[in-house]
Design an enzyme around this catalytic site. Structure first.
Site, PDB file in Angstrom:
ATOM      1  N   GLU A 180       2.993 -17.424 -23.484  1.00 45.09           N
ATOM      2  CA  GLU A 180       2.939 -18.109 -22.180  1.00 45.09           C
ATOM      3  C   GLU A 180       1.716 -19.031 -22.211  1.00 45.09           C
ATOM      4  OE1 GLU A 180       2.431 -15.508 -18.800  1.00 45.09           O
ATOM      5  OE2 GLU A 180       2.929 -17.095 -17.363  1.00 45.09           O
ATOM      6  N   ARG A 230       0.792  -1.234   0.000  1.00 44.20           N
ATOM      7  CA  ARG A 230       0.000   0.000   0.000  1.00 44.20           C
ATOM      8  C   ARG A 230       0.820   1.277   0.000  1.00 44.20           C
ATOM      9  NH1 ARG A 230      -5.125  -2.316   3.550  1.00 44.20           N
ATOM     10  NH2 ARG A 230      -5.394  -4.103   2.151  1.00 44.20           N
TER      11      ARG A 230
END
Ligand SMILES: [Zn+2]
Length: 343
Positions: A196, A70
């Protein structure tokens, strides 16, 4: 075949080119971060977030884990621990991917987060880190451009490249062209996650339309001989991450099976075909691996000790370091390898 002793994979000097800082958060660090923000996490809550699953679950877990990052102090904590983990494994150099797209999405200040994490990691001796500013593909071209702009704005020798990760099927490649043109015009290095879970065509498009210099993963090229030849001819390195491909289900998806093992991974065939490949951990804590473990797996997949050394050298050769720094790193690598008796 002469096998490499277990401790050598850790002791061998290494570089790592595909590793996400946020994917290095150990479960215990996550509990600590959450506590900073008044949230008590139990092992029952964290364990499933680090368990194998589908690619969609992995993306969801990545977003959930990063929700406890955060501000600058949180990024500083994980960067220091990450640098320490690299130092323990004799990783001399890493190009570390930072999800700047996630910071913007959460209305954080990427400049403050970046300064804090860079400074915290720099306190750890013996390992040099440079950073790749990364956008999240499925959130669109405009947020991807925001990441490109801040990479240019904060430009310094520490910010080595621009990249895009996330769900490669979430946005057509062509939509990203203006972003990559902007980054190229600024003289920055460029890479992208492709092949991927996506097919060979996404790898080819990324090279042709976006002019990227490296491909994250790229295992989808295993499905098409011509794309493998194309990648080899263009000398575009594939940053291969075997354990990641198993844990996210990406390899199983590529080969159309419910599950896949290391013995089905294309790393040895890519390597012997002459494709430029490097070896990485991707999200080491989330996938319960390290770059040292990846070398052990590569050896178990059949790469000889000579090939392991070549593969390790490739991460230095294909780094975005300038020629002088690269030479210095390669010298350290070669003397470390010689000291271990690997050549
Ligand atoms: Zn990745």
């Amino acid at each position: 075949m002469k096998s490499i002793p277990e401790n050598v994979f850790v002791a061998m000097p290494k570089a790592e080119l595909h590793v996400h800082l946020e994917g290095s958060i150990a479960p215990s660090t996550l509990v600590e971060l959450a506590a900073r923000h008044g949230v008590t996490l139990t092992p029952e809550e964290t364990a499933p977030r680090y368990a194998p699953g589908t690619f969609a679950q992995f993306i969801e877990n990545f977003i959930w884990i990063t929700s406890f990052l955060r501000g600058p102090k949180d990024y500083a904590l994980i960067a220091r621990r990450f640098a320490e983990s690299l130092q323990r494994q004799n990783v001399l150099y890493a190009e570390v991917t930072l999800s700047i797209g996630v910071m913007f999405r959460r209305n954080q200040d990427p400049a403050a987060n970046f300064a804090a994490l860079r400074d915290a990691a720099a306190e750890v001796p013996g390992v040099q880190l440079k950073y790749i500013f990364d956008a999240v593909r499925q959130w669109g071209a405009a947020p991807a451009m925001d990441v490109a702009r801040i990479a240019v704005e904060l430009r310094s020798p520490d910010i080595i490249a621009y990249g895009i990760g996330g769900d490669e099927l979430g946005l057509p490649t062509i939509d990203l062209r203006p972003v990559y043109e902007f980054v190229a015009a600024q003289g920055m290095h460029r890479l992208i996650h492709a092949g991927e879970i996506g097919g060979p065509e996404i790898v080819r498009e990324s090279i042709e339309l976006l002019d990227v210099e490296r491909i994250g993963h790229g295992i989808g090229v295993m499905r098409d001989e011509r794309t493998m030849d194309f990648v080899a001819a263009r000398n575009i390195p594939l940053e291969v991450c075997p354990t990641s491909n198993l844990r996210t289900g990406a390899l199983a998806r590529q080969i159309g099976r419910p599950t896949a093992g290391y013995d089905q991974h294309p790393l040895p065939s890519f390597f012997r075909r002459g494709l430029p490949v490097t070896l990485s951990s991707d999200d080491p804590s989330m996938f319960e691996t390290t770059v040292s473990d990846e070398y052990r797996h590569a050896h178990q997949m059949g790469l000889t000790s000579r090939e392991i050394v070549q593969l390790a050298e490739a991460s230095f050769l294909h780094s975005f370091l300038g020629p002088t720094e690269k030479r210095a790193m390669l010298d350290k690598f070669h003397s470390g390898i010689a000291a271990l008796g690997l050549v």
